[in-house]
Design an enzyme around this catalytic site. Structure first.
Site, PDB file in Angstrom:
ATOM      1  N   GLU A  96       0.824  -1.212   0.000  1.00  0.00           N
ATOM      2  CA  GLU A  96       0.000   0.000   0.000  1.00  0.00           C
ATOM      3  C   GLU A  96       0.862   1.268   0.000  1.00  0.00           C
ATOM      4  OE1 GLU A  96      -3.604  -0.358   2.669  1.00  0.00           O
ATOM      5  OE2 GLU A  96      -2.395  -2.042   3.343  1.00  0.00           O
ATOM      6  N   GLU A 122      -4.698  -9.237   4.073  1.00  0.00           N
ATOM      7  CA  GLU A 122      -5.416  -8.865   5.299  1.00  0.00           C
ATOM      8  C   GLU A 122      -6.703  -9.636   5.587  1.00  0.00           C
ATOM      9  OE1 GLU A 122      -4.052  -6.740   3.239  1.00  0.00           O
ATOM     10  OE2 GLU A 122      -2.955  -5.179   4.313  1.00  0.00           O
TER      11      GLU A 122
END
Lengths: 242, 239
Positions: free
Chosen positions: B116, B136
């Site tokens: 990210e 995640e």
């Protein structure tokens, strides 16, 4: 009367099976599809939704008169991720239905088309929006204005489907994908979907706020504690969806 | 005498280029509180430094970055204070908003927040063999470094949903085809190549550089990147 839309929930996977007359989603089937979405929306056990069709094609089109219930809104409200198993013709309302899924797996014989404009009408189940989000403005315009069919290989290349498999492998591949997803955190799957889909209509900053708020909300769930514990203890997590 | 603990983020200015290197190699640069605080310090210093025109970002060790350090997650504060701290020390907003051109050079298995972080940079280059993943949801979490927002803006909702929901890693070639990575080089050449590009960016006129960055991002971030004095004129004329 024979049902056109069957729902079955097994091990956190809700499967919606279309059994359409001549592969067309008529008004009665549209109503059943809305009811199916409604029942899944109220079922907390469901972590993943699969949409598939028992017919020769996924769906060749459907009723679009003003009185037709809007199944697109009903499906769009579903929080769990939706996987579509596609084969044969995925046309008009059928293509719009496929685009409401989050992951599309297509058999090699799949053919997509938007014939609405050629027939003097507009896609009315979200197609003008969902197609552009998926393949970009230029390709969406080209497909919707020209009505040109695209085959599975091109669909994969332009990002309209996530993967393409042999026709006889479709069912197994979709089941495997659904089971893989069902092992992940159910609340996390819902929130990730919400952040991506709802955030894409926001400014970046608003979207990041949404992501953070959902991220923090997840910190209060048992699932997240289980996920971290399983990572530290090097074992497979077991989530409750709470 | 023991040596002082090494900085978890190394920072050095060479000419107009700020070199930022994540330095927790033993844990594949897992992001922890110490790294957050140090990164915030480094990024705000860069932001306020008119001599810096470009920033390069690398990771020491086997991977550019592996995301949040889960070993520290157990000791996390209450959700209320976690949320408060996130905006009090807005590391990621600071990175995104830097008026300089930010260029990352990634390698290894890049995961979660590490991936990210790349998507908050202007340019991303990667070594051969690099892979990118958002694991995640498999741990009952969602990406928390803006990935749910940057990824769909870069590759479309469909691919973003697939990568986020399944956690399946993306190989560097596929990432390049999707436009997530601008160039792929053998790992030994990565840092030198990225640094050379940064030097070119740093040599640009400041007003021009800031205006271009802002204009290119205008649609996705209409209220972002405050312009330094003078640059607004460029922006207005270029529009």
């Amino acid at each position: 009367m024979k049902k056109s839309v069957l729902v079955q929930v097994r091990r956190r996977v809700a499967t919606v099976e279309l059994r359409l007359k001549e592969n067309v989603l008529d008004t009665a089937a549209a109503r059943e599809l809305c009811d199916a979405a409604e029942s899944i929306a109220h079922d907390d056990r469901v972590a993943v939704v699969v949409i598939r069709s028992a017919g020769k094609s996924f769906c060749r089109g459907g009723a679009y008169a003003a009185g037709t219930p809007n199944w697109a809104l009903a499906l769009r409200k579903l929080e769990p991720p939706i996987i579509a198993a596609l084969h044969g013709d995925v046309a008009d309302e059928g293509a719009e239905l496929a685009l409401l899924a989050d992951i599309r797996i297509a058999s090699r014989n799949t053919r997509f088309s938007f014939g609405q404009v050629g027939a003097g009408r507009l896609p009315r189940f979200g197609g003008t929006q969902t197609l552009a989000l998926q393949v970009g403005r230029m390709r969406a315009l080209e497909m919707i204005l020209s009505g040109r069919s695209i085959l599975a290989a091109e669909a994969e290349r332009v990002g309209l489907v996530s993967s393409r498999v042999a026709p006889r492998e479709l069912e197994a591949r979709v089941r495997e994908q659904a089971e893989e997803l069902a092992k992940r955190g159910p609340v996390a799957l819902r929130y990730a979907k919400e952040a991506i889909l709802n955030g894409s209509a926001m400014t970046l900053r608003q979207g990041i706020r949404l992501e953070q708020d959902l991220y923090v909300l997840l910190q209060t769930t048992d699932d997240r504690n289980e996920g971290i514990a399983s990572f530290i203890e090097r074992r497979i997590p077991s989530f409750d969806g709470r | 005498m023991t040596n002082p603990a090494p900085e978890v983020v190394l920072y050095e200015k060479r000419g107009g280029v700020a070199h930022v290197v994540l330095n927790r190699p033993h844990v594949r640069n897992a992001y922890n509180v110490a790294m957050r605080d140090r990164l915030f310090e480094v990024l705000t210093a860069i932001r306020d430094d008119p001599e810096v025109g470009a920033v390069v970002l690398f990771g020491n060790g086997p991977s550019f970055g592996s995301g949040g350090d889960l070993r520290e997650f157990g000791s996390a504060e209450s959700p209320v204070s976690a949320r408060q701290v996130r905006w009090l020390r807005d590391v990621w907003g600071t990175l995104w908003d830097l008026p300089q051109i930010t260029i990352a050079g990634a390698h290894g298995s890049v995961a979660g927040g590490g991936f990210e972080m790349l998507m908050l940079c202007d340019l991303v280059y990667a070594a051969k063999g690099t892979s990118f993943a958002l694991p995640e949801t498999g741990l009952g979490m969602i990406p928390g470094v803006a990935g749910t927002q940057t990824l769909p803006r870069l590759v479309g909702c469909g691919r973003a949903l697939e990568l986020t929901l399944t956690g399946v890693p993306l190989e560097v070639r596929a990432a390049a085809n999707l436009g997530l990575v601008q160039g792929v080089w053998p790992e030994p050449h990565l840092r030198a190549r990225v640094t050379r590009i940064a030097e070119k960016c740093a040599a640009l006129d400041t007003g021009l550089r800031v205006a271009v960055k802002r204009l290119v991002r205008w649609r996705e971030d209409p209220d972002g990147l405050s312009l330094p004095a003078g640059a607004g004129v460029w922006a207005a004329e270029a529009k």
